[in-house]
Design a protein around this motif. Structure first.
Motif, PDB file in Angstrom:
ATOM      1  N   ARG A 155      33.066  13.805  92.047  1.00 31.77           N
ATOM      2  CA  ARG A 155      32.894  13.319  90.681  1.00 31.77           C
ATOM      3  C   ARG A 155      32.209  14.350  89.789  1.00 31.77           C
ATOM      4  O   ARG A 155      32.382  14.330  88.572  1.00 31.77           O
ATOM      5  CB  ARG A 155      32.029  12.044  90.663  1.00 31.77           C
ATOM      6  CG  ARG A 155      32.553  10.858  91.454  1.00 31.77           C
ATOM      7  CD  ARG A 155      33.806  10.285  90.831  1.00 31.77           C
ATOM      8  NE  ARG A 155      34.233   9.038  91.466  1.00 31.77           N
ATOM      9  CZ  ARG A 155      34.738   8.949  92.695  1.00 31.77           C
ATOM     10  NH1 ARG A 155      34.899  10.035  93.429  1.00 31.77           N
ATOM     11  NH2 ARG A 155      35.104   7.770  93.180  1.00 31.77           N
TER      12      ARG A 155
ATOM     13  N   ASP B 261      30.109   4.812  87.983  1.00 35.78           N
ATOM     14  CA  ASP B 261      30.155   6.267  88.177  1.00 35.78           C
ATOM     15  C   ASP B 261      30.058   7.024  86.847  1.00 35.78           C
ATOM     16  O   ASP B 261      29.491   8.112  86.777  1.00 35.78           O
ATOM     17  CB  ASP B 261      31.436   6.679  88.919  1.00 35.78           C
ATOM     18  CG  ASP B 261      31.447   6.190  90.372  1.00 35.78           C
ATOM     19  OD1 ASP B 261      30.383   5.773  90.873  1.00 35.78           O
ATOM     20  OD2 ASP B 261      32.527   6.235  91.013  1.00 35.78           O
TER      21      ASP B 261
ATOM     22  N   ARG C 126      21.471  12.512  95.239  1.00 33.47           N
ATOM     23  CA  ARG C 126      22.347  13.594  94.785  1.00 33.47           C
ATOM     24  C   ARG C 126      21.721  14.941  95.117  1.00 33.47           C
ATOM     25  O   ARG C 126      22.397  15.863  95.559  1.00 33.47           O
ATOM     26  CB  ARG C 126      22.632  13.466  93.285  1.00 33.47           C
ATOM     27  CG  ARG C 126      23.132  12.092  92.856  1.00 33.47           C
ATOM     28  CD  ARG C 126      23.851  12.144  91.538  1.00 33.47           C
ATOM     29  NE  ARG C 126      25.106  12.879  91.665  1.00 33.47           N
ATOM     30  CZ  ARG C 126      26.242  12.338  92.108  1.00 33.47           C
ATOM     31  NH1 ARG C 126      26.307  11.074  92.422  1.00 33.47           N
ATOM     32  NH2 ARG C 126      27.314  13.082  92.232  1.00 33.47           N
TER      33      ARG C 126
ATOM     34  N   ARG D 201      26.162   6.277  84.967  1.00 32.40           N
ATOM     35  CA  ARG D 201      24.848   6.673  85.498  1.00 32.40           C
ATOM     36  C   ARG D 201      24.328   7.885  84.720  1.00 32.40           C
ATOM     37  O   ARG D 201      25.110   8.690  84.186  1.00 32.40           O
ATOM     38  CB  ARG D 201      24.940   6.964  87.000  1.00 32.40           C
ATOM     39  CG  ARG D 201      25.731   8.190  87.336  1.00 32.40           C
ATOM     40  CD  ARG D 201      25.835   8.431  88.840  1.00 32.40           C
ATOM     41  NE  ARG D 201      26.727   9.553  89.066  1.00 32.40           N
ATOM     42  CZ  ARG D 201      27.700   9.584  89.960  1.00 32.40           C
ATOM     43  NH1 ARG D 201      27.907   8.575  90.767  1.00 32.40           N
ATOM     44  NH2 ARG D 201      28.446  10.659  90.076  1.00 32.40           N
TER      45      ARG D 201
ATOM     46  N   ARG E  59      33.687   0.230  89.473  1.00 33.11           N
ATOM     47  CA  ARG E  59      33.282   1.528  90.039  1.00 33.11           C
ATOM     48  C   ARG E  59      33.333   2.614  88.960  1.00 33.11           C
ATOM     49  O   ARG E  59      32.441   3.452  88.863  1.00 33.11           O
ATOM     50  CB  ARG E  59      34.190   1.897  91.209  1.00 33.11           C
ATOM     51  CG  ARG E  59      33.582   2.953  92.092  1.00 33.11           C
ATOM     52  CD  ARG E  59      33.377   2.451  93.484  1.00 33.11           C
ATOM     53  NE  ARG E  59      34.601   2.441  94.266  1.00 33.11           N
ATOM     54  CZ  ARG E  59      35.108   3.507  94.875  1.00 33.11           C
ATOM     55  NH1 ARG E  59      34.497   4.683  94.769  1.00 33.11           N
ATOM     56  NH2 ARG E  59      36.186   3.412  95.602  1.00 33.11           N
TER      57      ARG E  59
ATOM     58  N   THR F 220      33.690  15.171  99.115  1.00 35.89           N
ATOM     59  CA  THR F 220      32.254  14.903  98.956  1.00 35.89           C
ATOM     60  C   THR F 220      31.950  13.399  98.859  1.00 35.89           C
ATOM     61  O   THR F 220      30.815  12.995  99.082  1.00 35.89           O
ATOM     62  CB  THR F 220      31.667  15.622  97.718  1.00 35.89           C
ATOM     63  OG1 THR F 220      32.281  15.098  96.525  1.00 35.89           O
ATOM     64  CG2 THR F 220      31.896  17.119  97.793  1.00 35.89           C
TER      65      THR F 220
ATOM     66  N   ARG G 288      29.411   8.029 101.015  1.00 34.18           N
ATOM     67  CA  ARG G 288      29.796   6.883 101.856  1.00 34.18           C
ATOM     68  C   ARG G 288      28.950   6.865 103.134  1.00 34.18           C
ATOM     69  O   ARG G 288      28.492   5.813 103.577  1.00 34.18           O
ATOM     70  CB  ARG G 288      31.288   6.980 102.219  1.00 34.18           C
ATOM     71  CG  ARG G 288      32.196   6.654 101.047  1.00 34.18           C
ATOM     72  CD  ARG G 288      33.654   6.996 101.338  1.00 34.18           C
ATOM     73  NE  ARG G 288      34.500   6.677 100.209  1.00 34.18           N
ATOM     74  CZ  ARG G 288      35.221   5.554 100.080  1.00 34.18           C
ATOM     75  NH1 ARG G 288      35.242   4.658 101.057  1.00 34.18           N
ATOM     76  NH2 ARG G 288      35.939   5.332  99.003  1.00 34.18           N
TER      77      ARG G 288
HETATM   78  O1   DC Z   1      35.622   9.624  96.119  1.00 33.85           O
HETATM   79  P1   DC Z   1      35.118   8.341  96.830  1.00 33.85           P
HETATM   80  O2   DC Z   1      35.810   7.094  96.360  1.00 33.85           O
HETATM   81  O3   DC Z   1      35.117   8.477  98.311  1.00 33.85           O
HETATM   82  O4   DC Z   1      33.571   8.227  96.379  1.00 33.85           O
HETATM   83  C1   DC Z   1      32.788   7.107  96.693  1.00 33.85           C
HETATM   84  C2   DC Z   1      31.636   7.019  95.694  1.00 33.85           C
HETATM   85  O5   DC Z   1      30.732   8.105  95.916  1.00 33.85           O
HETATM   86  C3   DC Z   1      32.018   7.111  94.227  1.00 33.85           C
HETATM   87  O6   DC Z   1      32.324   5.850  93.658  1.00 33.85           O
HETATM   88  C4   DC Z   1      30.818   7.745  93.589  1.00 33.85           C
HETATM   89  C5   DC Z   1      30.214   8.576  94.685  1.00 33.85           C
HETATM   90  N1   DC Z   1      30.476  10.013  94.548  1.00 33.85           N
HETATM   91  C6   DC Z   1      29.692  10.713  93.663  1.00 33.85           C
HETATM   92  O7   DC Z   1      28.860  10.124  92.964  1.00 33.85           O
HETATM   93  N2   DC Z   1      29.819  12.068  93.561  1.00 33.85           N
HETATM   94  C7   DC Z   1      30.729  12.725  94.280  1.00 33.85           C
HETATM   95  N3   DC Z   1      30.831  14.058  94.164  1.00 33.85           N
HETATM   96  C8   DC Z   1      31.582  12.014  95.172  1.00 33.85           C
HETATM   97  C9   DC Z   1      31.442  10.644  95.275  1.00 33.85           C
END
Ligand code: DC
Length: 208
Positions: free
Chosen positions: A112, A166, A90, A169, A162, A30, A35
């Motif tokens: 996440r 993450d 989201r 928030r 990061r 996801t 991205r």
């Molecule tokens: O898993 P990744 O590093 O490809 O994710 C990139 C960014 O996307 C991460 O820093 C936060 C966001 N993300 C999110 O908020 N919720 C998710 N389910 C997946 C990623």
């Protein structure tokens, strides 16, 4: 349905892919959705801090046309983390993820907020983590092959920033669901981590 969450560079993506192959399930990374949202904004010359434009870009994504090569990398990860803080983004991405998760036969999703928000009823929830230093060391090793590879301190600072964004928030922060199994991979290599994860999944499935 298998939900795998965890911070950047925890190894959750590799584990999710391996578990999906092992159990014969479709897999959705996801992070790619966030991205691709950031990529679409940048490609259109838009700033990342426009929540409405970001939500519109998220609503128009076509995962079949993702160019993964252009979506990978720390820079897009950082940009994704910025747009991922907008509740409208989201929300625009939630239905697609829930549809994928609801496929007959099940699916593996990693991200996440899969176990907390997208699929709170997932059969198995794993929260994959490792210390920031270990994650930075792994990422640094991966990047070392490339020209212009950043030094360890830069990689560690990126990971900490990061993590802070993450986790900090308000909407769907990075968090282990109360019923998630925590898999700390700090002292495990990928084979050991996979073996433990597969065992945890089997244990959960057989007792569910
Ligand atoms: O898993 P990744 O590093 O490809 O994710 C990139 C960014 O996307 C991460 O820093 C936060 C966001 N993300 C999110 O908020 N919720 C998710 N389910 C997946 C990623």
């Amino acid at each position: 349905m298998l939900a795998i969450d965890g911070p950047a560079a925890s190894g959750k993506g590799t584990l999710a892919r391996r578990l999906a192959a092992h159990f014969g399930l479709p897999h959705l990374d996801t992070g790619l959705l966030y991205r691709a949202t950031a990529r679409a904004l940048l490609d259109a010359g838009q700033p990342l801090d426009n929540a409405l434009a970001a939500a519109a870009a998220a609503g128009e994504l076509d995962p079949a046309r993702f160019d993964e090569e252009r979506l990978r990398g720390a820079e897009m990860g950082e940009a994704a983390s910025v747009v991922a803080a907008f509740p409208q983004v989201r929300q625009a991405l939630a239905a697609m993820q829930r549809r994928f998760a609801g496929q007959p036969g099940g699916a593996v999703l990693d991200g996440r907020d899969i176990g907390t928000v997208i699929c709170p009823d997932a059969t198995v929830k794993l929260f994959v983590t490792a210390s920031p230093e270990i994650r930075a060391a792994r990422r640094h090793r991966e990047l070392a092959q490339k020209p212009d590879a950043p030094d360890f301190g830069t990689v560690l600072a990126d990971i900490r920033r990061r993590d802070a964004r993450d986790s900090g928030r308000a909407d769907a922060p990075l968090l282990a669901a109360p019923d998630a199994v925590i898999l700390d991979t700090s002292s495990l290599d990928i084979e050991e981590a996979f073996a433990q994860a597969a065992r945890l999944v089997m244990d959960r499935i057989t007792t569910a």
